[in-house]
Design a protein around this motif. Structure first.
Motif, PDB file in Angstrom:
ATOM      1  N   VAL A  43       0.845  -1.203   0.000  1.00 38.67           N
ATOM      2  CA  VAL A  43       0.000   0.000   0.000  1.00 38.67           C
ATOM      3  C   VAL A  43       0.874   1.244   0.000  1.00 38.67           C
ATOM      4  O   VAL A  43       0.533   2.257  -0.631  1.00 38.67           O
ATOM      5  CB  VAL A  43      -0.986  -0.019   1.185  1.00 38.67           C
ATOM      6  N   CYS A  44       2.016   1.191   0.676  1.00 38.63           N
ATOM      7  CA  CYS A  44       2.961   2.313   0.608  1.00 38.63           C
ATOM      8  C   CYS A  44       3.482   2.502  -0.816  1.00 38.63           C
ATOM      9  O   CYS A  44       3.644   3.632  -1.280  1.00 38.63           O
ATOM     10  CB  CYS A  44       4.128   2.070   1.566  1.00 38.63           C
ATOM     11  N   VAL A  45       3.758   1.402  -1.495  1.00 39.24           N
ATOM     12  CA  VAL A  45       4.195   1.487  -2.895  1.00 39.24           C
ATOM     13  C   VAL A  45       3.103   2.139  -3.742  1.00 39.24           C
ATOM     14  O   VAL A  45       3.383   3.011  -4.579  1.00 39.24           O
ATOM     15  CB  VAL A  45       4.545   0.089  -3.439  1.00 39.24           C
ATOM     16  N   ALA A  46       1.852   1.743  -3.526  1.00 36.13           N
ATOM     17  CA  ALA A  46       0.739   2.348  -4.261  1.00 36.13           C
ATOM     18  C   ALA A  46       0.640   3.844  -3.967  1.00 36.13           C
ATOM     19  O   ALA A  46       0.369   4.649  -4.865  1.00 36.13           O
ATOM     20  CB  ALA A  46      -0.572   1.651  -3.910  1.00 36.13           C
ATOM     21  N   ALA A  47       0.875   4.215  -2.703  1.00 37.55           N
ATOM     22  CA  ALA A  47       0.842   5.638  -2.346  1.00 37.55           C
ATOM     23  C   ALA A  47       1.951   6.397  -3.074  1.00 37.55           C
ATOM     24  O   ALA A  47       1.738   7.532  -3.537  1.00 37.55           O
ATOM     25  CB  ALA A  47       0.985   5.799  -0.838  1.00 37.55           C
ATOM     26  N   ALA A  48       3.123   5.786  -3.191  1.00 36.94           N
ATOM     27  CA  ALA A  48       4.227   6.434  -3.907  1.00 36.94           C
ATOM     28  C   ALA A  48       3.888   6.602  -5.383  1.00 36.94           C
ATOM     29  O   ALA A  48       4.167   7.639  -5.988  1.00 36.94           O
ATOM     30  CB  ALA A  48       5.508   5.618  -3.744  1.00 36.94           C
ATOM     31  N   VAL A  49       3.276   5.579  -5.972  1.00 44.90           N
ATOM     32  CA  VAL A  49       2.874   5.662  -7.379  1.00 44.90           C
ATOM     33  C   VAL A  49       1.829   6.761  -7.576  1.00 44.90           C
ATOM     34  O   VAL A  49       1.835   7.483  -8.580  1.00 44.90           O
ATOM     35  CB  VAL A  49       2.323   4.305  -7.858  1.00 44.90           C
ATOM     36  N   ALA A  50       0.934   6.892  -6.593  1.00 41.76           N
ATOM     37  CA  ALA A  50      -0.163   7.859  -6.705  1.00 41.76           C
ATOM     38  C   ALA A  50       0.188   9.234  -6.149  1.00 41.76           C
ATOM     39  O   ALA A  50      -0.706  10.082  -6.023  1.00 41.76           O
ATOM     40  CB  ALA A  50      -1.392   7.311  -5.975  1.00 41.76           C
ATOM     41  N   TRP A  51       1.445   9.472  -5.849  1.00 42.46           N
ATOM     42  CA  TRP A  51       1.836  10.731  -5.195  1.00 42.46           C
ATOM     43  C   TRP A  51       1.386  11.931  -6.031  1.00 42.46           C
ATOM     44  O   TRP A  51       1.734  12.065  -7.190  1.00 42.46           O
ATOM     45  CB  TRP A  51       3.346  10.766  -5.012  1.00 42.46           C
ATOM     46  N   ASP A  52       0.568  12.772  -5.405  1.00 43.05           N
ATOM     47  CA  ASP A  52       0.055  14.006  -6.011  1.00 43.05           C
ATOM     48  C   ASP A  52      -0.815  13.782  -7.257  1.00 43.05           C
ATOM     49  O   ASP A  52      -1.046  14.723  -8.019  1.00 43.05           O
ATOM     50  CB  ASP A  52       1.210  14.959  -6.375  1.00 43.05           C
ATOM     51  N   LEU A  53      -1.317  12.577  -7.448  1.00 43.19           N
ATOM     52  CA  LEU A  53      -2.249  12.336  -8.548  1.00 43.19           C
ATOM     53  C   LEU A  53      -3.597  12.986  -8.245  1.00 43.19           C
ATOM     54  O   LEU A  53      -4.069  12.969  -7.111  1.00 43.19           O
ATOM     55  CB  LEU A  53      -2.472  10.835  -8.746  1.00 43.19           C
ATOM     56  N   GLU A  54      -4.225  13.531  -9.265  1.00 41.97           N
ATOM     57  CA  GLU A  54      -5.557  14.097  -9.121  1.00 41.97           C
ATOM     58  C   GLU A  54      -6.602  12.988  -9.277  1.00 41.97           C
ATOM     59  O   GLU A  54      -6.417  12.063 -10.072  1.00 41.97           O
ATOM     60  CB  GLU A  54      -5.804  15.176 -10.178  1.00 41.97           C
ATOM     61  N   PRO A  55      -7.704  13.071  -8.538  1.00 37.79           N
ATOM     62  CA  PRO A  55      -8.771  12.084  -8.716  1.00 37.79           C
ATOM     63  C   PRO A  55      -9.349  12.142 -10.131  1.00 37.79           C
ATOM     64  O   PRO A  55      -9.386  13.196 -10.754  1.00 37.79           O
ATOM     65  CB  PRO A  55      -9.823  12.504  -7.677  1.00 37.79           C
ATOM     66  N   VAL A  56      -9.781  10.972 -10.615  1.00 40.59           N
ATOM     67  CA  VAL A  56     -10.439  10.905 -11.918  1.00 40.59           C
ATOM     68  C   VAL A  56     -11.762  10.168 -11.756  1.00 40.59           C
ATOM     69  O   VAL A  56     -11.926   9.348 -10.858  1.00 40.59           O
ATOM     70  CB  VAL A  56      -9.578  10.184 -12.973  1.00 40.59           C
ATOM     71  N   ARG A  57     -12.694  10.479 -12.651  1.00 42.47           N
ATOM     72  CA  ARG A  57     -13.993   9.807 -12.651  1.00 42.47           C
ATOM     73  C   ARG A  57     -14.126   8.823 -13.792  1.00 42.47           C
ATOM     74  O   ARG A  57     -15.033   8.003 -13.811  1.00 42.47           O
ATOM     75  CB  ARG A  57     -15.120  10.851 -12.728  1.00 42.47           C
ATOM     76  N   SER A  58     -13.247   8.920 -14.763  1.00 45.30           N
ATOM     77  CA  SER A  58     -13.233   7.998 -15.891  1.00 45.30           C
ATOM     78  C   SER A  58     -11.875   8.112 -16.573  1.00 45.30           C
ATOM     79  O   SER A  58     -11.112   9.036 -16.293  1.00 45.30           O
ATOM     80  CB  SER A  58     -14.350   8.327 -16.887  1.00 45.30           C
ATOM     81  N   ALA A  59     -11.588   7.181 -17.445  1.00 46.56           N
ATOM     82  CA  ALA A  59     -10.335   7.180 -18.221  1.00 46.56           C
ATOM     83  C   ALA A  59      -9.117   7.409 -17.334  1.00 46.56           C
ATOM     84  O   ALA A  59      -8.407   8.406 -17.468  1.00 46.56           O
ATOM     85  CB  ALA A  59     -10.396   8.248 -19.320  1.00 46.56           C
ATOM     86  N   PRO A  60      -8.823   6.487 -16.417  1.00 48.14           N
ATOM     87  CA  PRO A  60      -7.649   6.645 -15.556  1.00 48.14           C
ATOM     88  C   PRO A  60      -6.358   6.614 -16.361  1.00 48.14           C
ATOM     89  O   PRO A  60      -6.245   5.925 -17.377  1.00 48.14           O
ATOM     90  CB  PRO A  60      -7.741   5.437 -14.614  1.00 48.14           C
ATOM     91  N   SER A  61      -5.374   7.370 -15.887  1.00 50.02           N
ATOM     92  CA  SER A  61      -4.070   7.411 -16.551  1.00 50.02           C
ATOM     93  C   SER A  61      -3.264   6.162 -16.218  1.00 50.02           C
ATOM     94  O   SER A  61      -3.672   5.322 -15.412  1.00 50.02           O
ATOM     95  CB  SER A  61      -3.312   8.654 -16.098  1.00 50.02           C
ATOM     96  N   GLY A  62      -2.082   6.074 -16.811  1.00 50.25           N
ATOM     97  CA  GLY A  62      -1.202   4.947 -16.531  1.00 50.25           C
ATOM     98  C   GLY A  62      -0.825   4.853 -15.066  1.00 50.25           C
ATOM     99  O   GLY A  62      -0.749   3.754 -14.496  1.00 50.25           O
TER     100      GLY A  62
END
Length: 233
Positions: free
Chosen positions: A102-121
């Motif tokens: 889960v920490c790895v996932a948090a690092a991957v998602a660092w400062d990502l904006e929420p999306v409602r569709s079409a998620p980025s890589g």
């Protein structure tokens, strides 16, 4: 093989993991998809709806989650069985591994904006890591098999709680202790979902609730070191 199973000592740890599930699913559903990472029933339905183009749902996010969940569950089943065969504290190792993932996932998602569709890589990568962690978790919870505390689902716990309560009065659903565990499971999931949604609503970056979930899993793992026995099926 000793099959002692100190369920009284495990219930608080599983409650912490259930809270962590609620936090993770809030971040996943409200920020990465919509998609679930632990509750794969929802992803099967999202995939079915998205396949027909209904609701503007992406098929990529649920497909990614389902695939990563399968990978995590299969890997966990193979590894945990071997750890148990060597009388190692496999449940503790599993919880600590979940915290790391889960920490790895948090690092991957660092400062990502929420999306409602079409998620980025990066959204998809975070989904994959979280789903693998939840696959691991589901195997762990099933191996421990504390009644009423599956940690990623509450439908059966809620049904058992209602049936065995003073309202349902069905003695086949176990003791008052079992009813209390089911109530704790439902309340823990609600608390986690509420906390995760509050983080998203307050505008916190998505990595913040994920770090909170990782801290909960880490706490459960470290607390489990104080339970004296290895848990086996």
């Amino acid at each position: 093989m000793d099959t002692t199973r100190p369920t009284a000592g495990l219930a608080p740890l599983l409650a912490l993991l259930t809270v962590a599930t609620g936090v993770v699913e809030a971040a996943s559903l409200l920020g990465f998809g919509p998609v679930f990472t632990g509750m794969q029933t929802g992803n099967v339905l999202f995939l079915a709806f998205g396949t027909l183009g209904e609701g503007g749902l992406s098929v990529v996010a649920p497909t990614t989650s389902l695939g990563a969940f399968v990978f995590g569950a299969v890997l966990a089943a193979r590894v945990e069985w071997r750890l148990e065969a060597h009388r190692l504290r496999w449940m503790i190792i599993a919880m600590l591994t979940e915290a790391v993932l889960v920490c790895v996932a948090a690092a991957v998602a660092w400062d990502l904006e929420p999306v409602r569709s079409a998620p980025s890589g990066r959204h998809l990568a975070a989904i994959a890591v979280l789903s693998a962690a939840m696959g691991l978790r589901n195997v762990t919870a099933m191996r421990v098999a504390v009644p009423g505390m599956p940690t990623t689902l509450v439908t059966r716990a809620m049904t058992g709680f209602l049936s065995g309560s003073l309202i349902g009065r069905d003695p086949s659903f176990g003791t008052a202790r079992a009813t209390a565990r089911r109530a704790l499971s439902v309340a823990s999931m609600f608390a986690g979902g509420l906390a995760g949604a509050a983080f998203v609503r307050a505008g916190f970056p998505l990595h913040v609730p994920l770090l909170v979930a990782a801290a909960l899993a880490l706490t459960a793992g470290l607390a489990g070191l104080r339970v004296p026995r290895v848990y086996t099926r």
